[in-house]
Design a protein around this motif. Sequence first.
Motif, PDB file in Angstrom:
ATOM      1  N   ALA A  87      15.921   1.489  -2.167  1.00 51.55           N
ATOM      2  CA  ALA A  87      14.464   1.609  -2.118  1.00 51.55           C
ATOM      3  C   ALA A  87      13.916   1.267  -0.740  1.00 51.55           C
ATOM      4  O   ALA A  87      12.957   1.879  -0.267  1.00 51.55           O
ATOM      5  CB  ALA A  87      13.832   0.700  -3.177  1.00 51.55           C
ATOM      6  N   ASP A  88      14.510   0.279  -0.079  1.00 48.98           N
ATOM      7  CA  ASP A  88      14.019  -0.110   1.241  1.00 48.98           C
ATOM      8  C   ASP A  88      14.052   1.057   2.220  1.00 48.98           C
ATOM      9  O   ASP A  88      13.120   1.268   2.989  1.00 48.98           O
ATOM     10  CB  ASP A  88      14.854  -1.262   1.798  1.00 48.98           C
ATOM     11  CG  ASP A  88      14.521  -2.601   1.152  1.00 48.98           C
ATOM     12  OD1 ASP A  88      13.404  -2.735   0.630  1.00 48.98           O
ATOM     13  OD2 ASP A  88      15.384  -3.494   1.171  1.00 48.98           O
ATOM     14  N   ALA A  89      15.138   1.821   2.214  1.00 56.58           N
ATOM     15  CA  ALA A  89      15.276   2.947   3.139  1.00 56.58           C
ATOM     16  C   ALA A  89      14.235   4.023   2.857  1.00 56.58           C
ATOM     17  O   ALA A  89      13.624   4.572   3.774  1.00 56.58           O
ATOM     18  CB  ALA A  89      16.682   3.528   3.045  1.00 56.58           C
ATOM     19  N   LEU A  90      14.026   4.326   1.573  1.00 52.24           N
ATOM     20  CA  LEU A  90      13.031   5.340   1.220  1.00 52.24           C
ATOM     21  C   LEU A  90      11.634   4.868   1.608  1.00 52.24           C
ATOM     22  O   LEU A  90      10.834   5.636   2.169  1.00 52.24           O
ATOM     23  CB  LEU A  90      13.090   5.648  -0.275  1.00 52.24           C
ATOM     24  CG  LEU A  90      12.048   6.649  -0.777  1.00 52.24           C
ATOM     25  CD1 LEU A  90      12.221   8.002  -0.093  1.00 52.24           C
ATOM     26  CD2 LEU A  90      12.145   6.802  -2.297  1.00 52.24           C
ATOM     27  N   ARG A  91      11.313   3.612   1.328  1.00 53.07           N
ATOM     28  CA  ARG A  91      10.002   3.061   1.668  1.00 53.07           C
ATOM     29  C   ARG A  91       9.762   3.133   3.177  1.00 53.07           C
ATOM     30  O   ARG A  91       8.688   3.542   3.637  1.00 53.07           O
ATOM     31  CB  ARG A  91       9.906   1.612   1.203  1.00 53.07           C
ATOM     32  CG  ARG A  91       9.831   1.417  -0.302  1.00 53.07           C
ATOM     33  CD  ARG A  91      10.079  -0.048  -0.652  1.00 53.07           C
ATOM     34  NE  ARG A  91       9.119  -0.915  -0.004  1.00 53.07           N
ATOM     35  CZ  ARG A  91       8.043  -1.437  -0.596  1.00 53.07           C
ATOM     36  NH1 ARG A  91       7.808  -1.178  -1.874  1.00 53.07           N
ATOM     37  NH2 ARG A  91       7.221  -2.221   0.062  1.00 53.07           N
ATOM     38  N   PHE A  92      10.764   2.746   3.953  1.00 57.01           N
ATOM     39  CA  PHE A  92      10.572   2.735   5.402  1.00 57.01           C
ATOM     40  C   PHE A  92      10.376   4.151   5.922  1.00 57.01           C
ATOM     41  O   PHE A  92       9.555   4.399   6.825  1.00 57.01           O
ATOM     42  CB  PHE A  92      11.757   2.062   6.093  1.00 57.01           C
ATOM     43  CG  PHE A  92      11.401   1.504   7.447  1.00 57.01           C
ATOM     44  CD1 PHE A  92      10.980   0.194   7.578  1.00 57.01           C
ATOM     45  CD2 PHE A  92      11.456   2.293   8.582  1.00 57.01           C
ATOM     46  CE1 PHE A  92      10.624  -0.324   8.817  1.00 57.01           C
ATOM     47  CE2 PHE A  92      11.097   1.790   9.827  1.00 57.01           C
ATOM     48  CZ  PHE A  92      10.685   0.484   9.945  1.00 57.01           C
ATOM     49  N   PHE A  93      11.111   5.092   5.358  1.00 56.11           N
ATOM     50  CA  PHE A  93      10.946   6.498   5.740  1.00 56.11           C
ATOM     51  C   PHE A  93       9.511   6.951   5.493  1.00 56.11           C
ATOM     52  O   PHE A  93       8.891   7.585   6.349  1.00 56.11           O
ATOM     53  CB  PHE A  93      11.914   7.374   4.956  1.00 56.11           C
ATOM     54  CG  PHE A  93      11.601   8.843   5.031  1.00 56.11           C
ATOM     55  CD1 PHE A  93      11.962   9.585   6.140  1.00 56.11           C
ATOM     56  CD2 PHE A  93      10.922   9.478   4.002  1.00 56.11           C
ATOM     57  CE1 PHE A  93      11.653  10.947   6.222  1.00 56.11           C
ATOM     58  CE2 PHE A  93      10.615  10.818   4.069  1.00 56.11           C
ATOM     59  CZ  PHE A  93      10.975  11.561   5.185  1.00 56.11           C
ATOM     60  N   MET A  94       8.994   6.623   4.313  1.00 58.04           N
ATOM     61  CA  MET A  94       7.637   7.040   3.965  1.00 58.04           C
ATOM     62  C   MET A  94       6.622   6.492   4.969  1.00 58.04           C
ATOM     63  O   MET A  94       5.702   7.197   5.399  1.00 58.04           O
ATOM     64  CB  MET A  94       7.281   6.562   2.556  1.00 58.04           C
ATOM     65  CG  MET A  94       8.043   7.271   1.449  1.00 58.04           C
ATOM     66  SD  MET A  94       7.672   9.033   1.431  1.00 58.04           S
ATOM     67  CE  MET A  94       8.579   9.553  -0.020  1.00 58.04           C
ATOM     68  N   CYS A  95       6.774   5.248   5.339  1.00 56.82           N
ATOM     69  CA  CYS A  95       5.829   4.637   6.280  1.00 56.82           C
ATOM     70  C   CYS A  95       5.979   5.212   7.689  1.00 56.82           C
ATOM     71  O   CYS A  95       4.984   5.534   8.345  1.00 56.82           O
ATOM     72  CB  CYS A  95       6.028   3.127   6.315  1.00 56.82           C
ATOM     73  SG  CYS A  95       5.619   2.302   4.774  1.00 56.82           S
ATOM     74  N   ALA A  96       7.207   5.328   8.141  1.00 57.72           N
ATOM     75  CA  ALA A  96       7.440   5.804   9.499  1.00 57.72           C
ATOM     76  C   ALA A  96       6.973   7.236   9.692  1.00 57.72           C
ATOM     77  O   ALA A  96       6.577   7.633  10.797  1.00 57.72           O
ATOM     78  CB  ALA A  96       8.926   5.693   9.842  1.00 57.72           C
ATOM     79  N   MET A  97       6.985   8.019   8.637  1.00 57.30           N
ATOM     80  CA  MET A  97       6.599   9.427   8.721  1.00 57.30           C
ATOM     81  C   MET A  97       5.127   9.662   8.378  1.00 57.30           C
ATOM     82  O   MET A  97       4.633  10.775   8.509  1.00 57.30           O
ATOM     83  CB  MET A  97       7.474  10.264   7.782  1.00 57.30           C
ATOM     84  CG  MET A  97       8.947  10.220   8.107  1.00 57.30           C
ATOM     85  SD  MET A  97       9.320  10.906   9.736  1.00 57.30           S
ATOM     86  CE  MET A  97       9.085  12.646   9.408  1.00 57.30           C
ATOM     87  N   GLU A  98       4.433   8.629   7.907  1.00 51.39           N
ATOM     88  CA  GLU A  98       3.034   8.788   7.486  1.00 51.39           C
ATOM     89  C   GLU A  98       2.106   8.651   8.687  1.00 51.39           C
ATOM     90  O   GLU A  98       1.682   7.557   9.054  1.00 51.39           O
ATOM     91  CB  GLU A  98       2.684   7.753   6.412  1.00 51.39           C
ATOM     92  CG  GLU A  98       1.216   7.656   6.049  1.00 51.39           C
ATOM     93  CD  GLU A  98       0.540   8.977   5.741  1.00 51.39           C
ATOM     94  OE1 GLU A  98      -0.660   9.075   5.997  1.00 51.39           O
ATOM     95  OE2 GLU A  98       1.201   9.911   5.245  1.00 51.39           O
ATOM     96  N   SER A  99       1.831   9.783   9.302  1.00 47.32           N
ATOM     97  CA  SER A  99       0.929   9.823  10.451  1.00 47.32           C
ATOM     98  C   SER A  99      -0.403  10.367   9.982  1.00 47.32           C
ATOM     99  O   SER A  99      -0.459  11.416   9.344  1.00 47.32           O
ATOM    100  CB  SER A  99       1.512  10.726  11.543  1.00 47.32           C
ATOM    101  OG  SER A  99       0.647  10.800  12.647  1.00 47.32           O
ATOM    102  N   PHE A 139       0.323   3.497   9.517  1.00 48.86           N
ATOM    103  CA  PHE A 139       1.583   3.057   8.926  1.00 48.86           C
ATOM    104  C   PHE A 139       2.776   3.458   9.787  1.00 48.86           C
ATOM    105  O   PHE A 139       3.768   2.730   9.865  1.00 48.86           O
ATOM    106  CB  PHE A 139       1.720   3.628   7.516  1.00 48.86           C
ATOM    107  CG  PHE A 139       0.703   3.089   6.552  1.00 48.86           C
ATOM    108  CD1 PHE A 139       0.913   1.876   5.918  1.00 48.86           C
ATOM    109  CD2 PHE A 139      -0.465   3.773   6.287  1.00 48.86           C
ATOM    110  CE1 PHE A 139      -0.024   1.360   5.038  1.00 48.86           C
ATOM    111  CE2 PHE A 139      -1.416   3.271   5.397  1.00 48.86           C
ATOM    112  CZ  PHE A 139      -1.193   2.061   4.781  1.00 48.86           C
ATOM    113  N   ASP A 140       2.698   4.633  10.413  1.00 44.10           N
ATOM    114  CA  ASP A 140       3.797   5.061  11.275  1.00 44.10           C
ATOM    115  C   ASP A 140       3.939   4.130  12.467  1.00 44.10           C
ATOM    116  O   ASP A 140       5.048   3.711  12.820  1.00 44.10           O
ATOM    117  CB  ASP A 140       3.594   6.503  11.723  1.00 44.10           C
ATOM    118  CG  ASP A 140       2.243   6.760  12.382  1.00 44.10           C
ATOM    119  OD1 ASP A 140       1.326   5.920  12.234  1.00 44.10           O
ATOM    120  OD2 ASP A 140       2.100   7.801  13.047  1.00 44.10           O
ATOM    121  N   ALA A 141       2.816   3.774  13.084  1.00 45.22           N
ATOM    122  CA  ALA A 141       2.865   2.879  14.237  1.00 45.22           C
ATOM    123  C   ALA A 141       3.373   1.504  13.832  1.00 45.22           C
ATOM    124  O   ALA A 141       4.154   0.875  14.562  1.00 45.22           O
ATOM    125  CB  ALA A 141       1.476   2.762  14.867  1.00 45.22           C
ATOM    126  N   ALA A 142       2.956   1.032  12.674  1.00 43.26           N
ATOM    127  CA  ALA A 142       3.405  -0.281  12.206  1.00 43.26           C
ATOM    128  C   ALA A 142       4.910  -0.283  11.971  1.00 43.26           C
ATOM    129  O   ALA A 142       5.623  -1.192  12.423  1.00 43.26           O
ATOM    130  CB  ALA A 142       2.665  -0.649  10.918  1.00 43.26           C
TER     131      ALA A 142
END
Length: 1010
Positions: free
Chosen positions: A679-691, A764-767
């Motif tokens: 779940a951690d990997a999927l969550r981080f992907f979602m945040c990093a890609m949410e521009s 979220f992407d910047a964070a």
Amino acid sequence: MSAQNPAGNDPAELAKTFEPAGLEAKWYAHWEQNGLFRPKRPDAAPFTIVNPPPNVTGSLHIGHALDNTLQDVMIRYERLRGKDALWVVGTDHAGIATQMVVERQMEAKQDKRTNYTREQFIEKVWEWKHESGGTITGQLRRLGCSMDWSREQFTMDPHFTKAVVKVFVDLHKKGLIYRDKRLVNWDPKLKTAISDLEVETRETQGGFWHFKYPLADGVTRDDGLDYIEVATTRPETMLADMCVAVHPEDARYKSVIGAFIDQPLTGRRLRVVADEHADPELGSGAVKITPGHDFNDFEVGKRAGIKAGDMLNMFDAEAKVVQTADGLVPDEFIGMDRFDARKLIVERMKEQGFLIPHITKDKEGNEVAADFEPRTIQTPFGDRGGVVIEPWLTDQWYVDAETLAQPAIEAVKSGAVEIVPKTWEKTFFNWMENIQPWCVSRQLWWGHRIPAWYGPRKDDDGLLVHTVRPVRDTGSLRQCFVAEDDASALQKAQDYYGDDFEVRLDSDTEREVNRLSFQTSENKRRVFLTRDPDVLDTWFSSALWPFATLGWPEDNPPRHGEGDHAQHGGGDSPDHATPSASRPDDSPLHHPAGGPPPRAGEDRSLLAKHYPNDLLVSGFDILFFWDARMMMMGQAMTGQNPWKKLYLHGLVRAADGAKMSKSKGNVVDPLLLIDKYGADALRFFMCAMESQGRDVKMDERRVEGYRNFATKLWNAARFCQNVGIGASSSVAAPTATSAVNKWIIGEVVETVAALDQAMADLRFDAAANTVYHFVWDQFCDWYIEFLKPILGAVSDPILEGETRTVAGWVLDQILVMLHPFMPFVTEELWHSLGDRESELIVAAWPKPETTIDAAAKREVEWLIALVSNIRTAKNELGIAPGARLEAYLPEPSAQTRAIIEANPAAIERLARLTAIRFEAAPAGAAMQIGAGDANLIVPLEGVIDIAAEKARLEKALAVSQKEAKSLEGRLSNASFVEKAKPEAVEKARADHAMHAAEAERLAAALKRLG
């Protein structure tokens, strides 16, 4: 007292391999069972969000994963900052979807809804809900959503039903809810009105039929024609035509405006009306108008003076032809399916000579006639019923959305509600300023029953007007009583009818016609009230979500197992609730195993503290269906906006940018990704890609990359654990004397500031990328490497002790900063590094309380530049990474010399340089390495074969330049870019960028050789 570790109280030795599955299940259960999703903080500042309630029938899809990940990041962040962070969770009763699920189960058993009373069927729905309706809540737990499950809500909970009824009654009293006859999107399969959101437009192959409508009374046009040509994609609707519209400035028809037409099939006399809806450039410029079966025609009909009550209806609830009010539909069409009627109408019009054939040419060029012109038509389908939607004229309940929209518009204009990204404001205003009445009634059994009762109306003399009109037709002969419950309705009716009448409820609410409206008893005439059979649109109840979930109009909703949470409302008024015995209090949906008991002494003014909410996170696709309606209802019922900020994220699309759909086979199951990568990997992907303002393109390789990131952190923590670096006891930064330790502390200060700013801006992407680069680059790649020689040196125990303290503190700051994005791995590492006073989920957000040491930063960045540049140069020239080289730096600046002399061990270990000599380099081939203001000379004689290396580089450079030039030519060809498949163009661009970069790298390597 130390925090409890589910695996034991003592810090555990980290496994060599990071495996997320076990630790995710362990930590989520621990958090939930110990009430850590909302720790008791009565005096803390509130932070409140509510989740868009997923359908109780639903399961987690990739859109849910994005939406809920972003919310969880915010709630965990604010919880770490010490706030009373409340994330309200719940599910929506999903009227149509849930009723369909239950009915399909019944069909599988050769049973059907109509075999039961309404109450019996609703009981079956509740049974299904408690057995199978909690799927998505379990899946949200797998994603790591830290919701306050002790306050889990359901839109059919009794306290929620009370709120829904109150809103309906109050708005009706103010004239903001009313009954009206209008067109709706009608699903003939489900036999209910549906919202625009439940309509999906598909391309279908249809036709455009052209017909002659003869002018009446011998009238002819100026051009001598005695008919008007009309065209339609739906010939069946001509059975309910009421006029023909032409543009007022269309010279072809000016002379016949106001004239009449005799419709060929029905003989109905239609007037020719002038209306700008008719486009002179489209077809014949004349439009047949069927106001009871087309949304545009409805408006034209109203402008032509046709009242909604007089508009003709030619379909029943199943879209079969019925007789219109004027009785002019030929008998042969009555009872026919709409599409069968279409065929017969075309046949009859053709027989009578009123069909204008479509002339086309065959392969040989000969003219041929066809009945219609083939067309690709944008056709509305019900997303659940799966059949073509029919615009249908019917009596429904409406909300005066135009009036309710005004405060919402003003809130956004004034900045009281901020929409992020701001680009969505224009769309919001455009829709809100042109908003139409909101149809809120649905022809279902499952849902919030509309609190309206009907009885006979009194005439001017006080006598009852008897009627056996259909229940749906409230007409002028019915009196409507809107009230909170049966008792209130009876009292209102008794007040209306007076003491000469005895008012009773008619229990048979499902009759198509009323029973005898009144009967004679010994002393009084008896009047029966019939309850409106419809339920409210699901969006009506979910529009109350921000305040009704907090107990409005009371202070608090009851917790699960308290008060009326132990009962359900059965979809009717509260006094119809079913006892809790049929729905045990320990149902899995409402009572997760081991869940916390109610917190004693909790502040009971939940509504006052947490409303308005602070933030709403929502997909842009429900901006109008849910978000805007929450704003309207919030202002109307509480006088306040429901939240201060609205964040609209994009959609998750397939890797190629296409919309995901089952028919395309490109749907991604987030649960499978969690099984594979955690779940951690999927969550981080979602945040990093949410521009902000952009959709998220699904890329499983990136998810895998963030799993590798978690592994990188795991290995770094394991290294620290192995060398005796453990948990820190300080939130503030420890004292540091060495440049490396001062530098990493300064990097923490900068990272926390950047992270806080990104979170405040909802970037979220910047964070995510801020914390990612700090962890991977500064901490793992550099700081750990810098501290290795320090920890290995026995000559300076004070520096070694300082470094262990700083490293432990920095690692703690990393775990806290990363926790909102990757909660599971960070909680596990938090407890593995030492005995803790609390779990990480409720730890304190970083507060370094120190400044950045500019000199230390400059020194370490010089070392990083030196090491990076020499590693790059070695790679370009094919020199082994471990090869030790000599370096010369004549006449260094005092600052650079001091850095070199202070860091001999780091330079030797990381740059693989022997002691740098402050003198001129010997003659011969050499490469130059820059670092700050220094330009080091590294001799290459004896290290590589200079001539052979030049030849290799020149050959490789020629190949890369040739490939780059070829691809550049292809991409500059407009024909290729326009006609080739998008994936081919994208590959060509990627290949060109790769070869261009390689050519640049090889040219730089040749330059180094001189």
